[in-house]
Design an enzyme around this catalytic site. Structure first.
Site, mmCIF file in Angstrom:
data_model
loop_
_atom_site.group_PDB
_atom_site.id
_atom_site.type_symbol
_atom_site.label_atom_id
_atom_site.label_comp_id
_atom_site.label_asym_id
_atom_site.label_seq_id
_atom_site.Cartn_x
_atom_site.Cartn_y
_atom_site.Cartn_z
ATOM 1 N NE ARG A 93 32.613 48.252 26.518
ATOM 2 C CZ ARG A 93 31.365 48.644 26.354
ATOM 3 N NH1 ARG A 93 31.067 49.932 26.412
ATOM 4 N NH2 ARG A 93 30.401 47.776 26.130
ATOM 5 C CE LYS B 60 10.557 43.429 27.481
ATOM 6 N NZ LYS B 60 10.300 44.820 27.058
ATOM 7 N N GLY C 113 27.402 42.474 26.884
ATOM 8 C CA GLY C 113 26.274 42.946 27.686
ATOM 9 C C GLY C 113 26.032 42.064 28.899
ATOM 10 N N GLY D 240 25.011 44.558 21.826
ATOM 11 C CA GLY D 240 24.115 44.920 20.725
ATOM 12 C C GLY D 240 24.672 44.566 19.371
#
Length: 391
Positions: A35, A197, A350, A373
């Site tokens: 990053r 999910k 992620g 996200g």
């Protein structure tokens, strides 16, 4: 959105929101500096043009409490090492000491502020806090794609109080990569969606039906779709409250002429454990009390063949519990196919980014997003608050 390239930064105090939320070990050593590396081009660009550079970021979840475990001092030291020159650090992000250090900056110098989230006002998008940040600078640059889906003081609030606000290179690259892969793709566009999910990716699934030519579903969320199709998934994880929604997505894809691929075989286990007993079975032959933890080899090969026909690939979510060796093969096969395809391929951040690295394809795909996200937020068809604030 205005680009940093459109602004004269010479001699100006430039506040750059970066994402230095870095993984660290128990001794506070940075374990992955990607990053920081992703911001070097912008920092060099600003420094060469004699800007006075103020870097700001959050780190972890200190919940408004000053905690050395979440200090950005290690990030300042890492950045200095990568640049090969001095990076100043101040142990606060607002206040008299910070204002003095900023006033003393010379052209081309770099100052990293302490963790923004040592103040709860950052996450609350407190406008008084945002104004104190804005008062430090002449120009604001958002280069933190990974948090641009957040409505927070250093992302959106600050733009209300600065005369010039623009996007940094990383934010531009992320938004452009998404546009090229989803809204203006080379056809056929194939989206591979996995993970645990349906609920976490429901909006993305529904929105992607407006763009994709093929939709490939894996991971535990495939169990919900299989169950909605009449398969007895036994003890596999499903979301009962989303069975009708899954059935509706299958029906909508069929009406739109979109090929929706679901598993035909599975790697099942007698328990959720890395040492579990496993076997490969057709989807309708899961033993009682067993659970699916990966797509099977037949499914993985079928998915791979579909992927190789793509013009553009969007991948978000693993095909199984890839962290456990026994359930990593499905994700590996799909990752290898994405890497081997001639298509433009974009990988959501992620867990998907981690899976790409574990599978050894991180340097073989076109682009890996720096924000899981934020990437998913765009897949849902929403505009990032951090981008809207710059328009």
């Amino acid at each position: 959105m205005k680009s940093v390239r459109d602004i004269d930064v010479q001699g100006k105090k430039v506040f750059v929101r970066v994402d230095y939320n870095l993984p660290m070990d128990e001794k506070l050593n940075i374990t992955d500096d990607n990053r920081i590396r992703a911001t070097l081009d912008l920092i060099e660009y600003l420094s060469t043009r004699k800007a006075k550079i103020i870097l700001a970021s959050h780190m972890g979840r200190p919940n408004g409490i000053k905690d050395d475990r979440f200090s950005l001092l290690p990030a300042a030291q890492c950045l200095a090492g990568l640049l090969g020159r001095k990076v100043l650090f101040v142990d606060d992000c607002i206040g008299k000491d910070v204002e003095q250090q900023v006033a003393d900056l010379e052209d081309g110098q770099i100052l990293l502020l302490e963790n923004l989230r040592f103040y709860n006002e950052e996450k609350k998008n407190d406008l008084n806090f945002a104004k104190k940040l804005a008062d430090l600078c002449d120009v604001y640059i958002n280069n933190a794609f990974a948090v641009s889906h957040r409505d927070q003081a250093s992302i959106t609030g600050i733009t209300k109080f600065v005369s010039q606000a623009c996007a940094g290179f990383l934010l531009e690259k992320e938004v452009q990569s998404y546009y090229d892969s989803v809204e203006n793709p080379k056809k056929p566009l194939i989206t591979v969606i996995g993970g645990a999910k349906v609920s976490s990716k429901l909006a993305a699934l529904e929105n992607m039906l407006n763009f994709v030519d093929k939709l490939i579903i894996g991971g535990a969320m495939a169990n919900t779709f299989l169950n909605a199709s009449g398969v007895d998934t036994k003890d596999s994880m499903i979301e009962v409250d989303l069975l009708k929604t899954a059935a509706a997505i299958i029906e909508k894809a069929d009406k739109k002429g979109i090929e929706l691929l679901l598993p035909s075989d599975l790697v099942v286990a007698d328990k959720f454990d890395k040492n579990a007993v496993t076997k490969i079975v057709p989807v309708d032959e899961i033993p009682d009390n067993w659970m699916a933890l990966d797509i099977g080899p037949e499914t993985a090969n079928r998915y791979a063949q579909a992927i190789l026909q793509a013009g553009t690939i969007v991948w978000n979510g693993p095909m199984g519990v890839f962290e456990m060796e026994k359930f990593a093969a499905g994700t590996q096969t799909v990752a290898d196919a994405i890497a081997g395809a001639k298509a433009f391929s974009i990988v959501g951040g992620g867990d998907t980014g981690l899976a790409a690295k574990q599978c050894g394809v991180a340097d073989k795909v076109s682009y890996i997003s720096t924000g899981g996200g934020a990437f998913l937020y765009m897949m849902e068809g929403k505009k990032l608050p951090g981008v809207l604030a710059l328009e």
